[in-house]
Design an enzyme around this catalytic site. Structure first.
Site, PDB file in Angstrom:
ATOM      1  N   ASP A   1       0.872  -1.178   0.000  1.00 55.68           N
ATOM      2  CA  ASP A   1       0.000   0.000   0.000  1.00 55.68           C
ATOM      3  C   ASP A   1       0.907   1.226   0.000  1.00 55.68           C
ATOM      4  OD1 ASP A   1      -2.467   1.517   0.294  1.00 55.68           O
ATOM      5  OD2 ASP A   1      -1.769   1.954   2.320  1.00 55.68           O
ATOM      6  N   SER A   2       0.290   2.389  -0.230  1.00 59.99           N
ATOM      7  CA  SER A   2       1.051   3.631  -0.168  1.00 59.99           C
ATOM      8  C   SER A   2       1.538   3.926   1.253  1.00 59.99           C
ATOM      9  CB  SER A   2       0.174   4.783  -0.658  1.00 59.99           C
ATOM     10  OG  SER A   2      -1.046   4.795   0.060  1.00 59.99           O
TER      11      SER A   2
ATOM     12  N   CYS B   1      -3.723  -1.040  -1.978  1.00 62.27           N
ATOM     13  CA  CYS B   1      -4.023   0.361  -2.288  1.00 62.27           C
ATOM     14  C   CYS B   1      -5.016   0.428  -3.447  1.00 62.27           C
ATOM     15  CB  CYS B   1      -2.721   1.062  -2.667  1.00 62.27           C
ATOM     16  SG  CYS B   1      -2.949   2.782  -3.087  1.00 62.27           S
TER      17      CYS B   1
ATOM     18  N   GLU C   1      -6.289   8.860   9.523  1.00 61.67           N
ATOM     19  CA  GLU C   1      -4.929   8.744  10.083  1.00 61.67           C
ATOM     20  C   GLU C   1      -4.814   9.478  11.416  1.00 61.67           C
ATOM     21  OE1 GLU C   1      -1.600   8.957   7.503  1.00 61.67           O
ATOM     22  OE2 GLU C   1      -2.521   7.538   6.117  1.00 61.67           O
TER      23      GLU C   1
ATOM     24  N   CYS D   1     -11.366   2.909  -0.883  1.00 62.10           N
ATOM     25  CA  CYS D   1     -10.097   3.465  -0.400  1.00 62.10           C
ATOM     26  C   CYS D   1      -9.753   2.753   0.904  1.00 62.10           C
ATOM     27  CB  CYS D   1     -10.236   4.970  -0.166  1.00 62.10           C
ATOM     28  SG  CYS D   1      -8.762   5.706   0.571  1.00 62.10           S
TER      29      CYS D   1
ATOM     30  N   HIS E   1      -8.595   3.653   3.658  1.00 68.20           N
ATOM     31  CA  HIS E   1      -8.877   4.295   4.944  1.00 68.20           C
ATOM     32  C   HIS E   1     -10.356   4.329   5.307  1.00 68.20           C
ATOM     33  CE1 HIS E   1      -4.840   5.619   4.081  1.00 68.20           C
ATOM     34  NE2 HIS E   1      -4.743   6.249   5.234  1.00 68.20           N
TER      35      HIS E   1
HETATM   36  N1  DGL Z   1      -4.095   3.783  -0.046  1.00 68.26           N
HETATM   37  C1  DGL Z   1      -4.766   4.808  -0.826  1.00 68.26           C
HETATM   38  C2  DGL Z   1      -5.960   4.176  -1.546  1.00 68.26           C
HETATM   39  O1  DGL Z   1      -6.535   3.194  -1.116  1.00 68.26           O
HETATM   40  C3  DGL Z   1      -5.206   5.973   0.040  1.00 68.26           C
HETATM   41  C4  DGL Z   1      -4.072   6.812   0.573  1.00 68.26           C
HETATM   42  C5  DGL Z   1      -3.269   7.472  -0.516  1.00 68.26           C
HETATM   43  O2  DGL Z   1      -3.756   8.403  -1.172  1.00 68.26           O
HETATM   44  O3  DGL Z   1      -2.139   7.054  -0.725  1.00 68.26           O
HETATM   45  O4  DGL Z   1      -6.347   4.657  -2.570  1.00 68.26           O
END
Ligand code: DGL
Length: 259
Positions: A8-9, A71, A150, A184, A186
């Protein structure tokens, strides 16, 4: 037992990791959070694809049998490049989430929320229409949901949370969708606040959707004690400060890697 690579990011993909561990407690996992480059959601498809390839190479070098792209933004734009390059199966969150949404929707009017990158890629919209011809899809970006989650600001009673959720989701509610994909990493943390804003709408958690597919493909080995390892591209301390909340289990160590 197969080892599942997950990237993930940053920390958000731990919601996907959590769903995988809930579905498959015996899984061996190697998670990489690209905390040095987060967020991906406001970057171009080309940039996110390059980041995704670098993350996948690190995981592949360490030895994985299966790659989960946790992600949503990377799943939306980088899957073809990842599948071209890797010799292991690659699964992203978009297709499983779209399939669950189509099964859940009675009216065929489906909403998707995600980052700007995910929404403008059109990946969820296309996957939903592939799974159900004639489906009507409305997609909206909700960029402030990521920092809210977050910060731990997820309480549906909190006035800031309510205000932000209302601002983004009132238009979605007005469009009369009966199903909404949380597209997403989060957003599952804001599920209660989101549910309150769109009562009666079925919320589809793409993390749960992909976890069910991983379990169906790999199967559970009840005799095996799974092992979870964590890699990060920025200093581990910041990741460790929030990781346990996202994973729903203690995360005590993460190794710094350079991608
Ligand atoms: N992990 C990203 C997503 O699910 C969200 C956070 C980001 O923008 O990196 O799209």
């Amino acid at each position: 037992m197969s080892r599942i690579g997950i990237f993930d990011s940053g920390v958000g993909g731990l919601t996907v990791h959590r769903a995988i561990l809930d579905a498959l407690p015996s899984a061996d996992t190697l998670y990489l959070g690209d905390t040095a480059r987060v967020p991906y959601g406001n970057k171009s498809a080309e940039t996110v694809t390059q980041y995704a390839l670098r993350n996948a190479r690190v995981l592949a070098r360490r030895g994985i049998d299966f790659l989960v792209v946790a992600c949503n933004t990377a799943s939306a734009v980088a899957l073809p490049a990842l599948r071209d390059e890797l010799s292991v199966p690659v699964l992203g969150v978009v297709e499983p989430g779209a399939r669950v949404a189509v099964r859940a929707s009675r009216t065929g009017r489906i909403g998707v929320i995600g980052t700007q990158g995910t929404v403008s890629s059109g990946a969820y919209q296309a996957a939903i229409r592939r799974a159900r011809e004639g489906a009507e899809v409305v997609a909206h970006a909700c960029p402030l949901f990521v920092p809210l989650a977050e910060e731990g600001w997820t309480d549906p009673e909190d006035e800031v949370v309510r205000g932000v959720v209302h601002r983004y989701l009132a238009p979605v509610r007005d469009e009369g969708v009966d199903t909404l994909v949380l597209g997403c990493t989060h957003y599952p943390l804001l599920k209660s606040a989101i549910a309150r804003e769109v009562p009666g709408v079925v919320l589809v958690d793409s993390a749960e959707a992909i976890a069910a597919e991983v379990r169906a493909r790999l199967g559970e080995d009840p005799g095996h004690a799974g092992r979870a390892e964590f890699l990060v591209t920025d200093l581990p301390e910041k990741f460790l400060a929030v990781a346990s909340r996202f994973l729903g289990r203690a995360v005590t160590a993460a190794e710094h890697v350079d991608v």
